[in-house]
Design an enzyme around this catalytic site. Structure first.
Site, short mmCIF file in Angstrom:
data_model
loop_
_atom_site.label_atom_id
_atom_site.label_comp_id
_atom_site.label_asym_id
_atom_site.label_seq_id
_atom_site.Cartn_x
_atom_site.Cartn_y
_atom_site.Cartn_z
N ASN A 1 -9.10 -19.89 26.52
CA ASN A 1 -10.30 -20.68 26.89
C ASN A 1 -9.81 -20.39 28.91
O ASN A 1 -8.96 -21.25 29.25
CB ASN A 1 -10.83 -22.18 27.01
N HIS B 1 -17.06 -21.47 27.76
CA HIS B 1 -18.12 -22.08 27.50
C HIS B 1 -18.50 -22.91 28.77
O HIS B 1 -18.12 -23.47 30.18
CB HIS B 1 -17.19 -23.67 27.31
N ARG C 1 -21.55 -24.00 31.51
CA ARG C 1 -22.55 -25.33 31.35
C ARG C 1 -23.26 -25.33 32.04
O ARG C 1 -23.72 -24.12 32.60
CB ARG C 1 -21.56 -26.72 31.56
N GLU D 1 -18.69 -20.34 23.93
CA GLU D 1 -18.82 -21.70 23.26
C GLU D 1 -20.25 -22.43 24.22
O GLU D 1 -20.37 -22.06 25.63
CB GLU D 1 -17.69 -22.79 23.35
N HIS E 1 -8.99 -28.62 21.31
CA HIS E 1 -9.20 -29.82 21.58
C HIS E 1 -7.79 -30.26 21.77
O HIS E 1 -7.52 -30.84 21.54
CB HIS E 1 -10.24 -30.74 22.01
N ASP E 2 -7.66 -30.31 23.57
CA ASP E 2 -6.17 -30.88 23.41
C ASP E 2 -5.02 -30.15 22.65
O ASP E 2 -3.89 -31.32 22.85
CB ASP E 2 -6.94 -33.04 24.07
N HIS F 1 -7.29 -25.98 29.07
CA HIS F 1 -6.91 -27.10 29.63
C HIS F 1 -5.29 -27.07 30.15
O HIS F 1 -4.82 -27.23 31.43
CB HIS F 1 -7.75 -28.40 29.85
#
Length: 237
Positions: free
Chosen positions: A7, A43, A45, A70, A190-191, A214
């Site tokens: 990502n 992703h 937004r 996403e 995620h994480d 991230h």
């Protein structure tokens, strides 16, 4: 081998913080693939605070592995995905203004809506995935939508694992088993990080893809992007 999709939202965040085109998002996406990653995830937004809609259009000609977009399937997002024709669209129920995704879909409550959106994407030859919590009813509900895959929302696992609670993997294992029984492909994200990815991969049967942003970009500040991508690939073998 589980595929790694990187990502690159955080690269766009850094670029946007100063204006201009440094770092060059398209060059980073190209390099990440050359380093061995099997996909690029974005992703976008509605406020375009990191990935811009134009980035999605520009990346279409750069991503030669798998392109995953996403987002919450509102009208503008649906139009963007149909225009870009990515390999995969991952549906995420994030609210406008949310810092990051913080929950999976209620695939029972929103089943009809998801069915309609997924049918449109599949008519256009785009693989679909639904972001879900590791709850059996949500896995069963996802199967009724017509989706190709689910993406397991792994924040709870990552947090508990960091505290030494390895039992936090159990609902994810159960969800993966159920998804396999229902013929759903399994993604996760995620994480997830270098600290927990090997344990997660080893315990989830049929894990096809992880999407990591991230943590990977943060780790690359210390270890280098090429190095970190290959460290993930080694852990995912």
């Amino acid at each position: 081998m589980t595929k790694l999709s990187v990502n690159i939202n955080k690269i766009a965040t850094l670029r946007n913080a100063r204006g201009g085109n440094v770092p060059d998002l398209l060059q980073v996406a190209h390099d990440i693939q050359n380093f061995g990653a099997q996909g690029i995830t974005i992703h976008p937004r509605p406020d375009e605070r990191h990935i811009r809609y134009q980035d999605a259009r520009d990346l279409k000609s750069v991503v030669y592995t798998e392109f995953n977009i996403e987002g919450n399937p509102q009208h503008n997002f649906i139009d963007l995905v149909l225009e870009c024709q990515p390999t995969q669209v991952t549906l995420v129920p994030d609210a406008i203004g949310a810092i990051t995704s913080n929950a999976g879909w209620d695939t029972v409550k929103h089943q009809q809506y998801l069915q309609e959106v997924i049918a449109e994407f599949k008519r256009n030859g785009i693989r679909t995935s639904i972001f879900v919590d590791p709850i059996p009813a949500m896995i069963d509900g996802a199967a009724q939508t017509g989706t190709d895959r689910i993406e397991l929302y792994t924040e709870a696992f990552a947090h508990q694992y960091s505290l030494g609670n390895h039992a936090a993997i159990e609902p994810y294992v159960a969800s993966a088993i159920r998804a396999n029984e229902l013929g759903l492909g399994i993604n996760a994200g995620h994480d997830l990080s270098l600290d927990n990815i090997a344990f997660f991969k080893q315990n989830i049967p049929g894990l096809l893809e992880v999407s990591i942003g991230h943590a990977l970009i943060s780790e690359a500040l210390y270890l280098g992007l090429d190095n970190v991508v290959n460290m993930y690939l080694n852990k995912l073998k």
